[in-house]
Design a protein around this motif. Structure first.
Motif, PDB file in Angstrom:
ATOM      1  N   GLN A 240       0.800  -1.223   0.000  1.00 35.07           N
ATOM      2  CA  GLN A 240       0.000   0.000   0.000  1.00 35.07           C
ATOM      3  C   GLN A 240       0.839   1.283   0.000  1.00 35.07           C
TER       4      GLN A 240
ATOM      5  N   GLU B 122       1.555   4.553  -2.995  1.00 32.22           N
ATOM      6  CA  GLU B 122       1.300   5.979  -2.783  1.00 32.22           C
ATOM      7  C   GLU B 122       2.460   6.828  -3.272  1.00 32.22           C
TER       8      GLU B 122
ATOM      9  N   THR C  53     -11.228   4.167  -3.748  1.00 33.24           N
ATOM     10  CA  THR C  53      -9.854   4.614  -3.955  1.00 33.24           C
ATOM     11  C   THR C  53      -9.475   4.453  -5.419  1.00 33.24           C
TER      12      THR C  53
ATOM     13  N   TYR D 288      -8.979  12.959   4.419  1.00 32.22           N
ATOM     14  CA  TYR D 288      -8.957  11.527   4.087  1.00 32.22           C
ATOM     15  C   TYR D 288      -9.904  11.213   2.940  1.00 32.22           C
TER      16      TYR D 288
ATOM     17  N   HIS E 166      -8.972   7.876   1.262  1.00 28.32           N
ATOM     18  CA  HIS E 166      -8.485   6.942   2.269  1.00 28.32           C
ATOM     19  C   HIS E 166      -9.637   6.596   3.211  1.00 28.32           C
TER      20      HIS E 166
ATOM     21  N   GLN F 272      -8.877   4.728   6.463  1.00 28.05           N
ATOM     22  CA  GLN F 272      -8.246   5.576   7.464  1.00 28.05           C
ATOM     23  C   GLN F 272      -9.273   6.499   8.116  1.00 28.05           C
TER      24      GLN F 272
END
Lengths: 284, 584
Positions: A87, A91, A127, B302, B307, B310
């Motif tokens: 992960q 990023e 995401t 976030y 995210h 998170q």
């Protein structure tokens, strides 16, 4: 030195996908030790001097291979570990254009799907969609590796189990690693179908149940029926649970339950009303 | 009891004057957050929709998206509302300075309410801020000799007016000034004593606001970084509500910087540690303002970078302060609803989003927030299988923004898969921009379910082939599985006949024979009671009021006792009875 070793190990892993897991994992642990020596086991915090981008790319490749090997060895825990390790690498800006990312992510999605972790599945998906938007890569569904689990999820939710079945059987499976999940998925959709059939049909002929449940023979159907606790009579399958909910023979059971429910219900009503009275008292 | 009402009434006038402003102010600011925060594209949308009549009546309710030419606009707008004779520049300066008195009082009395009042005035000032005005205020407030001169220098540098000398007397002001005497005096008084940090932070916030409105994001971010460090080093509890604002703008600046949010390299990721430390300190100090705003900022950050897990962890590991400012609560609920919607926890999401839309300020200023929250709420409602009320789409301020959603709802309501896909394809960009696209894709199954339900209601028996054709499903087998699943999930009451290939609907029972109406009734009553409780809790009572009351009560009792004594004595005379009533 360490770098060359790493390259060597990586090449070895890449060229033999069929390597038995113990050997692969021993190679992987060697690779990880090398990574530690290069200080590239995890990307460092921004602002501090860390490993060079090449080393980080190497580290990412090692973890990706590890993930693929653990999937081939059907070790979901190890796979999940590798994915979480990957992960932070994903990023990083330098390693953005990696080859195996979609494959690993797709596998991870499939894993979440088979484990029924839908919340995480959708978080991951969110995401992905923002990533696609930013990269201008177009639809994620168009991607071979990512589109597969997404489509499967949609069909599963919808209930088009036959499409799921076809997708798993046909050449649509993007790579051999995805095949690992087919077995789990098959049993999953089979039990889904079974539970909906219990409610939907009064009875089912054995012969058509075979195709309904994607089983190979009627013998397998009978085995499955017995496993689920269905009764097989004169070539038909009867569902015991559906009989209990509809007005079948065990009427006593339902009426008893009804009486209990009623009692509970009236108690609830009384409780609520008393509650209102108390509240009114405090207000007035 | 009786003592309470008159007293609080006495407080009202003062309070009222501010409060009227406050409603407008806070909303103004929030909507500007939304308007800009949503990647600026929404701005245009908001603008097209903002046509409320109330706009002209209140001076501070400018349309949310602040333009760079705020200072010019002010000159045009002002004369209508204010006395024409007062020079607008002087007016602004006195307005700013009048807040210093509030800050002074806040520090002296250690009461955060005064600080909040000062903060509320920011949005009415915001349109009128220019570097010249700011420089003048700064120059007049700080003297060269004071220890905070360096701070003042920083402020001046930030607005590009480093050549303005400090400690200038407020002479120019005195000349022109005809009426605002008190604030001017205040300004003079401050010259003599040390400037309290609250005032310079307040001025810093004004500088931040100015930089943000004039779109100098890079500079703003740097200035905010310096500012947050300074706040940290000052370490004063009276700064709490001010620092909350500082962090708020800090994060806003970062959001606007070069790699824009969805990318993981956005500066918004880099300030997370700062925010998290601020949050930790705030939690330890039970500092509600910073807690609330920092949690909201973190959630926002976030979510911007997707995210989700998170964000979820943050929510589960922190406790949002219960009595935080209403607007922060609304924002928090919105973000929470968003997280829950992504996680397929629709019931919770629905609850949070409903609360968020209700808590959103009713005035037209926070339209951006209301629209965004409503959009999400509509999608969640659809996902839950409900059909939103038509009235929602009729609200004039919402109508245009919600139009794509209206089409969507229509498609879902009828269960027409084709319409649904056409709508999605047509408005994909809008949905993507609103961040609802992935949620809307999940609606497909709901459309199918509704379609099946419609069919089961209208036909007592229908062949699977017809279902397949009407719903545009791939094959009869798919239709069979889908219908079976719908039956299991309780969407319809029906049975399937596999041999002959049809679906047979069962009679639908009477809803009023079930406990559902009772439960709905109970839910409503509970909501009303909760509302009552909340409003009771929201009432504010002046400090030490109860002592006064106690005193009153005691006096009353004494009087009573005296009276009783008199009567008693009178009685004694008559009846010759002896008794000790002292104990009463």
């Amino acid at each position: 030195m360490a770098e060359r070793n790493l390259q060597q190990i990586l090449n070895q892993l890449r060229s033999n996908p069929g390597l038995p897991y113990p050997e692969a994992s021993s190679l992987l642990s060697k690779a990880k030790i090398q990574l530690l020596q290069l200080k590239a086991a995890t990307p460092s915090a921004p602002g501090t001097p860390g490993a060079s981008p090449q080393h980080l790319a190497l580290a990412r490749d090692v973890y990706e291979q590890g993930a693929l090997f653990s999937i081939r060895a059907r070790n979901p825990d190890a796979f999940t570990r590798y994915v979480s390790q990957l992960q932070p690498f994903y990023e990083l800006p330098a390693t953005a254009g990696s080859g195996e990312r979609n494959k690993v992510t797709g596998l991870y999605l499939l894993l979440l799907l088979t484990q029924g972790r839908y919340a995480e599945f959708h978080s991951e998906l969110e995401t992905l969609s923002t990533r696609a938007k930013e990269g201008g890569a177009g639809e994620i569904e168009g991607d071979r590796f990512l589109g597969y689990p997404i489509k499967l999820e949609r069909w599963l939710m919808e209930g088009s189990y036959d499409r799921v079945w076809k997708a798993m059987k046909s050449r649509e499976v993007p790579s051999e690693e995805y095949g690992v999940f087919s077995e789990i998925l098959t049993s999953q959709i089979r039990s889904e179908i079974a539970s909906s059939s219990e409610r939907a049909y009064p009875s089912l002929p054995l012969s058509s149940t075979k195709s309904l449940l994607f089983l190979d023979s009627e013998g397998a159907v009978i085995d499955f029926a017995r496993h689920r606790g269905w009764t097989v009579r004169d070539g038909n399958i009867y569902f015991p649970t559906s009989a209990a909910t509809v007005d079948g023979e065990p009427v006593n059971v339902t009426s008893d339950a009804d009486a209990g429910d009623d009692k509970e219900f009236s108690r609830m009503v009384i409780e609520n009303t008393l509650g209102y009275a108390r509240e009114l008292e405090t207000i007035v | 009891m009786p003592g309470k009402t008159p007293h609080s009434n006495g407080n009202e006038p003062v309070e009222n004057g501010v409060r009227k402003n406050q409603d407008v102010d806070m909303t103004d600011e929030k909507s500007s957050l939304k308007g800009k925060g949503k990647k600026g594209v929404k701005e245009g949308e908001d603008m097209t929709v903002v046509v409320p009549p109330s706009k002209t009546t209140k001076q501070s309710s400018q349309p949310p998206p602040p333009d760079a030419d705020g200072d010019v606009e002010m000159d045009v707008d002002k004369p209508e509302d204010l006395e024409v004779k007062v020079d607008p520049v002087t007016q602004v300066i006195t307005d700013i300075k009048s807040n210093f008195a509030l800050l002074d009082r806040a520090v002296a009395l250690f009461d955060a309410r005064f600080t909040l009042r000062a903060l509320r005035s920011i949005s009415s000032l915001r349109k009128r801020l220019t570097p010249d005005i700011l420089a003048q205020v700064i120059a007049e407030t700080f003297s060269v000799s004071s220890t905070s001169a360096s701070v003042a220098k920083q402020l001046l540098v930030a607005i590009g007016k480093e050549d303005v000398p400090l400690g200038r007397q407020a002479s120019s002001e005195m000349e022109i000034d005809s009426e605002p005497k008190a604030p001017a005096k205040n300004g003079n008084k401050k010259e003599n004593k040390e400037v309290i940090p609250e005032i310079d932070i307040f001025l810093s916030i004004l500088v931040q606001v100015y930089l943000f409105d004039s779109k100098q994001f890079q500079q703003g971010a740097e200035f905010s970084k310096y500012l947050s460090e300074r706040i940290h080093s000052l370490n004063r509890r009276t700064l709490d509500s001010l620092s909350a604002k500082v962090y708020f703008y800090y994060s806003l600046f970062c959001e606007q910087l070069a790699p824009l949010p969805p990318s993981p390299q956005s500066p918004i990721v880099a300030i997370r540690p700062t925010l998290l430390t601020a949050l930790r300190t705030a939690v330890l100090r039970k500092d509600i303002d910073i807690q609330a705003s920092v949690i909201v900022l973190l959630l926002r950050s976030y979510l911007l970078t997707s995210h989700i897990s998170q964000a979820d962890l943050l929510v589960s590991h922190t406790q949002f302060p219960e009595n935080a400012a209403n607007n922060q609560v609304a924002r928090f609920l919105y973000y929470l609803g968003r997280i829950r919607a992504i996680q397929l926890r629709y019931t919770e999401a629905h609850e949070h989003l409903t609360a968020a839309t209700r808590k959103a300020p009713a005035s037209s200023c926070a339209l951006g927030f209301a629209q965004t929250a409503t959009k999400l709420l509509l999608v969640v409602e659809l996902l839950m299988g409900d059909i939103p009320e038509r009235a929602t789409f009729r609200v004039p301020s919402m109508e245009q923004a919600l139009h794509p959603y209206f089409l969507l709802v229509q498609a879902v309501r009828v269960g027409n898969l084709e319409d649904f896909e056409v709508t999605i394809a047509e408005h994909a960009d809008t949905f993507r921009r609103d961040g609802t696209y992935s949620l809307i894709l999940r609606l497909r199954q709901n459309v199918i379910k509704t379609g099946i339900r419609m069919m089961s209601l209208s036909y007592s028996r229908i062949s699977l082939r017809d279902i397949c054709i009407r719903l545009h499903l791939g094959s009869e087998e798919s239709a069979e599985y889908i219908v079976a699943k719908a039956i299991r999930d309780g969407v319809i009451e029906a049975t399937l006949d596999r041999e002959r290939g049809f679906m047979k609907s069962k009679e639908v029972g009477d809803v009023y024979a079930t406990r559902e109406p009772g439960e709905a009734f109970h839910d409503r009553i509970r909501a009303c009671l909760a509302l009552h409780d909340e409003s009771v809790k929201a009432m504010r009572f002046p400090m030490n009021q109860h002592r006064l009351e106690l005193k009153n009560a005691q006096e009353a009792r004494e009087r009573e006792r005296e009276m009783a004594k008199e009567i008693q004595e009178g009685d004694l005379d008559e009846d010759d009875l002896g008794g000790d009533f002292e104990g009463m």
